[in-house]
Structures are given as structure tokens and as C-alpha cells.
Design an enzyme around this catalytic site. Sequence first.
Site, PDB file in Angstrom:
ATOM      1  N   SER A 179       1.830  -9.833  -0.708  1.00 60.29           N
ATOM      2  CA  SER A 179       1.447  -8.416  -0.634  1.00 60.29           C
ATOM      3  C   SER A 179       1.655  -7.783   0.737  1.00 60.29           C
ATOM      4  O   SER A 179       1.750  -6.563   0.839  1.00 60.29           O
ATOM      5  CB  SER A 179      -0.014  -8.253  -1.071  1.00 60.29           C
ATOM      6  OG  SER A 179      -0.867  -9.071  -0.295  1.00 60.29           O
ATOM      7  N   LYS A 206       0.811  -1.221   0.000  1.00 50.87           N
ATOM      8  CA  LYS A 206       0.000   0.000   0.000  1.00 50.87           C
ATOM      9  C   LYS A 206       0.844   1.271   0.000  1.00 50.87           C
ATOM     10  O   LYS A 206       0.420   2.302  -0.509  1.00 50.87           O
ATOM     11  CB  LYS A 206      -0.956  -0.004   1.189  1.00 50.87           C
ATOM     12  CG  LYS A 206      -2.084  -1.013   1.018  1.00 50.87           C
ATOM     13  CD  LYS A 206      -3.157  -0.834   2.060  1.00 50.87           C
ATOM     14  CE  LYS A 206      -4.410  -1.617   1.714  1.00 50.87           C
ATOM     15  NZ  LYS A 206      -4.239  -3.081   1.911  1.00 50.87           N
ATOM     16  N   GLU A 232     -10.602   6.254   2.964  1.00 52.32           N
ATOM     17  CA  GLU A 232     -11.503   5.300   3.604  1.00 52.32           C
ATOM     18  C   GLU A 232     -10.652   4.091   3.985  1.00 52.32           C
ATOM     19  O   GLU A 232      -9.632   3.826   3.366  1.00 52.32           O
ATOM     20  CB  GLU A 232     -12.601   4.878   2.637  1.00 52.32           C
ATOM     21  CG  GLU A 232     -12.223   3.730   1.678  1.00 52.32           C
ATOM     22  CD  GLU A 232     -11.146   4.070   0.664  1.00 52.32           C
ATOM     23  OE1 GLU A 232     -10.990   5.269   0.338  1.00 52.32           O
ATOM     24  OE2 GLU A 232     -10.443   3.156   0.208  1.00 52.32           O
TER      25      GLU A 232
END
Length: 396
Positions: free
Chosen positions: A378, A97, A119
Site C-alpha cells: 500500500s 491514498k 483529519e
Amino acid sequence: MTNLSQDPKAISGDFDGRFGDFGGRYIPESLNHAVVELERTFNEAWADPEFMATYLSILNSYGGRPSPVTKCNNLSRSLGIELYLKREDLNHTGSHKINNVIGQALLTKRMGKTRIIAETGAGQHGVATATAAALLGLKCTVYMGELDTERQALNVFRMKLLGSEVVAVTSGSRTLKDAINEAMREWVACVEDTHYCIGSVMGPHPYPYMVRQFQKIIGEEARPQINALIGNDPDFVIACVGGGSNAAGTFHAFVESRSALIGVEPAGGAAVGRGVPGVIHGMRSQFLQDEFGQLQEAHSVSAGLDYPGVGPEHSYLSAIGRAQYESVNDEEVLSAFQLLARSEGIIPALEPAHGLAYIVREAGKAIPFGSSVLLTMSGRGDKDAETVAHMLGYFQ
Ligand SMILES: *Cc1c(COP(=O)(O)O)cnc(C)c1O
């Protein structure tokens, strides 16, 4: 240092945000200006060597890139395949991210805006956004379903430590989809000084495309890395799919290669596998919907894969048959989570444990023995250790 290929479409600014029948820009009039401004700013920045140098130098010196590709020797032997992991789990904040939020925080400054909103469901994108905001001196507000703020209290505290405000959203089911609705509403009200940092390859154009561009560093690093190790592209490139950003960022470099591309969804949130086309959250894509076309809730052991839709690029890759989407259940994920920890000393996040679960189930079947397989790891599993401990009855 990694160099990202520049996309001629971005430089000329003529990509209209349509991935075949999917994507587009379905927004209220009041957001049109902001979205068009974002598109223009992104296209200019992406073609600007100075922006690119700043972006890449933060990802390297702060984010920990490039991340390595690791061969899983023990698991390869027991599964009868050659398994490699692209290690996004080693990034700062523990997942891919960071690649996206650093990019969007830099764009926020480039647009002269001083505040960023986001969000978050599980809290991971909120923590990453709060991190980028702290680093770059931006104010930050994170919208989170009230239920999620209770389930993920530690991540709420992390965001506060990082200097962000967290707003608990009490509407609807009080989860991720409601947080998205609320963040979009809030954005309309404060669009002058505020950028909305979407956490995956979803939303109205330019988000799905822009976030893919920020995440394609995963595949652009991984392809030469695995080629250096095995002298070829792998037979399979596999990634888990929530909104689809780590998968899109991984697949992009391999779309024109010989590798089979497989996205793995949770059985309870298989938006490509079981969803139907619709227009929600600013885009046309595949969604889990009820008989009235309303968004249904996704269910998964992994909160990070709980989004009931998927980015339009995946709907497109699936429709044209270039990528294939499979699903695994929570039980398979829990055992893959433990298997990787035991056999390789790597505790995976529950999200990429979905990818591994598919590999474990299909080794010797859909993935023939001897195949080379690249899986994007990830994120790391520290955040999930407590959840798994409860599920295994360890704390009873
Ligand atoms: C958020 C998250 C995901 C899901 O998001 P995508 O956009 O589908 O990549 C997957 N893995 C980890 C570790 C995450 O934190």
C-alpha cells in the site's frame, strides 16, 4: 489506461449504505443535507463518462497509474510460495491514498465548493489531501491531534509547503480519533462551502462505499495483471487493514473469485479481530471500546494503522466469512520490513509490512507451500525509515 467498472447500484442510486448489519448513516441532523448532497453528487459523477475520464486521466498522468504487479523472486524462493506485490508504493505521494483524494477533490469542485478539510493521524492522508487541493486549486485545512503534530513534524511541514493550513487538536488524547471528532464539528459549521475528505472506508454513508469505489482501481488493475502472470486468480489476496481502504479496494475485484481474502491488522489495533459492534464516527461497525462503549486507543508501530475501528464493509466480509482477519505484532512487522528491503530492494511502509509479516509467519502453515499470494504494497517506507532506525537502536 485502466477502465473502472461502473456499478449498477451506484448508477441507479439505490445502495443504502448498509453492508449487512454494518454501515449506515448516524449523523447529526445538521449534516444530513451535506451527506445527502455528497451521495447524489457521487452517484451522478460515477455514472458520468466525463467525470470518470478526468478522474482516471489524473490518476494516470499525475498519480503514476497503472501500478505494476511485481513478483518477489528471492522471497518466493526462501518462503516456498509465489509472492506478488501490487505496487501502490509507486504512486505519487507514496501510497494508495492518492486514488481517494483525487476523487473527492473532483467531487468538491463538482458540488461548487471551494474548500476541503481532512483529519489525519500519521499525516499521510493530510499530505495526500493537501496535494489534491494544490493540484485542483482548493483551500485546505487539515486537523491533526496535537501529539501527532509533534510526532510527525515533517508531515506538518509538507502540508504547509503544499499550501494547507494545519490545525493541532488539543482535546482528548490529542490523536487521530480526536482529530476526526474535531473535523466533524468543524464541518457542521462550514458545510456550505466545505467538503470533508475522509481518508478511509469509514464514516457515514456514502463514505465507506464511495472511498471503496475510488480505491477499487487497485484490485481491478491487479486481477488481470496477476492473471497474465500466473494464468489464474491467486490462492491468497492479502492487504493490511487500518480503516480498511487499501484492503477494500483490493478485495472488491476478488470477492467473487476463488481467492482467499485476508486482512492483516496490528495486534494493538485489531478492530475486526478483537473489537465489538458499536456506532461511532457515523457508522455501525467493529470498534475497540472500553466498558462504557467509549473508543479506546489503538497502538501500533505504524501510525497509519492506529485507527481503533474498521470500515463497515470489513465487519460485513468478516461476519459472512468471505474475508478473514488476522493480526501480527510489532516485532514481526519490524523484521518483515527489513526482510523485504534486503531480499527485494523494496522498502515497504510499516503498514503493508503487516501483510508481509503474516505471510512470513504463515508460509508452510496457513499458507501452504506452493501457494500463489498477492499482497498489496500500500505504500513505500521512506516515511518510516527514521522510526525503524530508532527502534533498531541505529541512532543511539
Ligand atoms: C493510510 C495507510 C494505510 C491504512 O489505511 P487503509 O484505509 O486501511 O488502507 C495503509 N497503508 C499505507 C501505506 C497508508 O498510508
